[in-house]
Design a protein around this motif. Structure first.
Motif, short mmCIF file in Angstrom:
data_model
loop_
_atom_site.label_atom_id
_atom_site.label_comp_id
_atom_site.label_asym_id
_atom_site.label_seq_id
_atom_site.Cartn_x
_atom_site.Cartn_y
_atom_site.Cartn_z
N UNK A 179 14.00 55.81 -44.16
CA UNK A 179 13.24 54.42 -44.97
C UNK A 179 13.88 53.09 -44.87
N UNK A 180 15.24 53.07 -44.43
CA UNK A 180 15.70 51.56 -44.35
C UNK A 180 16.19 51.15 -43.12
N UNK A 181 15.82 51.98 -42.06
CA UNK A 181 16.15 51.79 -40.88
C UNK A 181 14.97 50.67 -40.28
N UNK A 182 15.42 49.76 -39.41
CA UNK A 182 14.35 48.85 -38.63
C UNK A 182 14.05 49.65 -37.62
N UNK A 183 12.60 49.28 -37.24
CA UNK A 183 11.83 49.88 -36.33
C UNK A 183 11.11 48.82 -35.40
N UNK A 184 10.54 49.24 -34.34
CA UNK A 184 9.93 48.64 -33.70
C UNK A 184 10.46 46.98 -33.21
N UNK A 185 9.56 46.09 -33.32
CA UNK A 185 9.58 44.63 -32.76
C UNK A 185 11.05 44.20 -33.55
N UNK A 186 10.98 44.32 -34.70
CA UNK A 186 12.04 43.92 -35.86
C UNK A 186 13.33 44.39 -35.53
N UNK A 187 13.49 45.60 -34.90
CA UNK A 187 14.78 46.47 -34.68
C UNK A 187 15.27 45.56 -33.22
N UNK A 188 14.42 45.55 -32.33
CA UNK A 188 14.67 44.80 -30.96
C UNK A 188 15.25 43.26 -31.02
N UNK A 189 14.36 42.68 -32.04
CA UNK A 189 14.63 41.31 -32.44
C UNK A 189 15.97 41.29 -32.71
N UNK A 190 16.60 42.05 -33.97
CA UNK A 190 17.93 41.76 -34.73
C UNK A 190 18.87 42.58 -33.73
N UNK A 191 18.61 43.50 -33.00
CA UNK A 191 19.67 43.93 -32.03
C UNK A 191 19.98 42.81 -30.95
N UNK A 192 18.95 42.08 -30.30
CA UNK A 192 19.13 40.91 -29.74
C UNK A 192 20.03 39.81 -30.20
N UNK A 193 19.71 39.40 -31.55
CA UNK A 193 20.39 38.34 -32.20
C UNK A 193 21.86 38.93 -32.09
N UNK A 194 22.11 40.05 -32.57
CA UNK A 194 23.49 40.64 -32.76
C UNK A 194 24.19 40.41 -31.66
N UNK A 195 23.58 40.82 -30.29
CA UNK A 195 24.12 40.99 -28.96
C UNK A 195 24.43 39.39 -28.63
N UNK A 196 23.47 38.46 -28.66
CA UNK A 196 23.54 37.05 -28.39
C UNK A 196 24.87 36.42 -29.21
N UNK A 197 24.95 36.93 -30.58
CA UNK A 197 25.96 36.25 -31.23
C UNK A 197 27.51 36.88 -31.00
N UNK A 198 27.51 38.14 -30.19
CA UNK A 198 28.62 38.77 -29.87
C UNK A 198 29.19 38.05 -28.60
#
Length: 335
Positions: free
Chosen positions: A181-200
């Protein structure tokens, strides 16, 4: 200015044609002694500069105080007395982008890189929240920090929790550890993952990286938007009477005017630190467009006004789409 002495020989050193007087009738080169003094070199240089300035100043005066006049002159065939529209655009756009980058660099030292990055994109008309989204999870948190809705609070919490994640692998592990119930799914998950990777990959200040790349690619983006503007004009005017090239010349002159006014407004803003100059700049461009359309296409002021509103609306929409495409490309490159 004392003229250089003529050669005794009557053959042109450039093309070999016989030269009856001072200038070659075939290529135009002056048949003078080649060992020029330093004074003559300086004299020729000054004469060339003043000759160009005379043409340039005539063009500049007509462009600034007579909306639509230069386009009419060009289409009427009266072109020698003015600088070629494309040469004028290239020169003025170079000065504009160089000047704005120099001013931004100076402003960045005074106000800090983060504030300067956001202000730079805000001046292009892009929404503040959109800019912050491009800054990564820190910007995402800031964008929703004042949103009291359930969705806003949830996004802020996610951004806060993701802000300390160091890699995409760590992000995936944390998501797996969460209840469904707390996991990100779909576009929100992809967007957040990309933001993390960019910052890293690029550090916390991804916004500054995006702004820097945006500034360096802005001339290329303008070369996309300028022909689009001419295309929009083609839709609005008689296609039998006006060719696409006619609208393109008009668009070039309009953008050149906008660059000149924009640079002046940027300089005054940097000196006096007042946003009123940019506001005056925007309204000056709108008024100039209305008058230029009326003067060049010989339609009523009311028609020109409505067409200006349509042109600006669809142009800004196109600019937003192009910018979003740029962001997608940047994120794609980052990944």
């Amino acid at each position: 200015m004392k003229t250089q002495p003529l050669r005794k020989e009557k053959n042109c050193l450039n093309c070999g044609t016989e030269v009856p007087e001072r200038y070659c009738t075939h290529c135009g080169q002056e048949n003078t002694v080649q060992h020029e003094t330093f004074g003559h070199l300086v004299g020729h240089f000054v004469a060339d500069i003043f000759h160009y300035d005379s043409q340039f100043l005539t063009t500049l005066k007509a462009l600034l105080v007579k909306p639509g006049f230069l386009t009419r002159e060009y289409m009427a065939g009266r072109r020698v007395r003015y600088v070629n529209p494309i040469k004028l655009y290239v020169f003025v756009s170079f000065v504009f982008f160089f000047g704005v980058l120099a001013l931004n660099s100076s402003h960045k030292e005074e106000n800090g890189e983060d504030e300067m990055a956001e202000e730079t994109l805000l001046n292009t008309g892009i929404g503040k929240d959109t800019i912050r989204l491009a800054a990564g999870t820190a910007g995402l948190k800031k964008a929703f920090e004042n949103d009291s809705s359930a969705t806003g609070r949830r996004i802020e919490e996610l951004a806060t929790s993701m802000n300390n994640v160091k890699s995409a692998r760590e992000f995936d592990s944390l998501q797996q550890a969460l209840p469904d119930s707390q996991r990100l799914n779909g576009v929100a998950r992809k967007l957040m993952r990309r933001m993390v990777e960019v910052q890293h990959k690029y550090g916390k200040d991804t916004q500054a990286v995006i702004v820097e790349m945006f500034q360096h690619n802005l001339p290329k983006l303008m070369f996309i938007l300028l022909p689009l503007f001419a295309l929009f004009m083609k839709w609005m005017y008689d296609r039998k009477k006006w060719l696409y090239a006619d609208h393109a010349i008009f668009a070039i002159h309009l953008h050149t005017f906008a660059f000149i006014i924009g640079l002046l407004a940027s300089i005054l803003t940097a000196i006096f630190h007042k946003g009123i100059f940019l506001t005056i700049c925007y309204w000056s461009i709108v008024i100039y467009l209305v008058l230029a359309l009326r003067n060049n296409y010989h339609q009523s002021l009311v028609k020109s006004l409505f067409k200006s509103i349509f042109l600006l609306g669809i142009y800004l929409l196109s600019a937003g789409i192009v910018f979003l495409g740029f962001l997608v490309l940047i994120f794609g490159i980052f990944l």
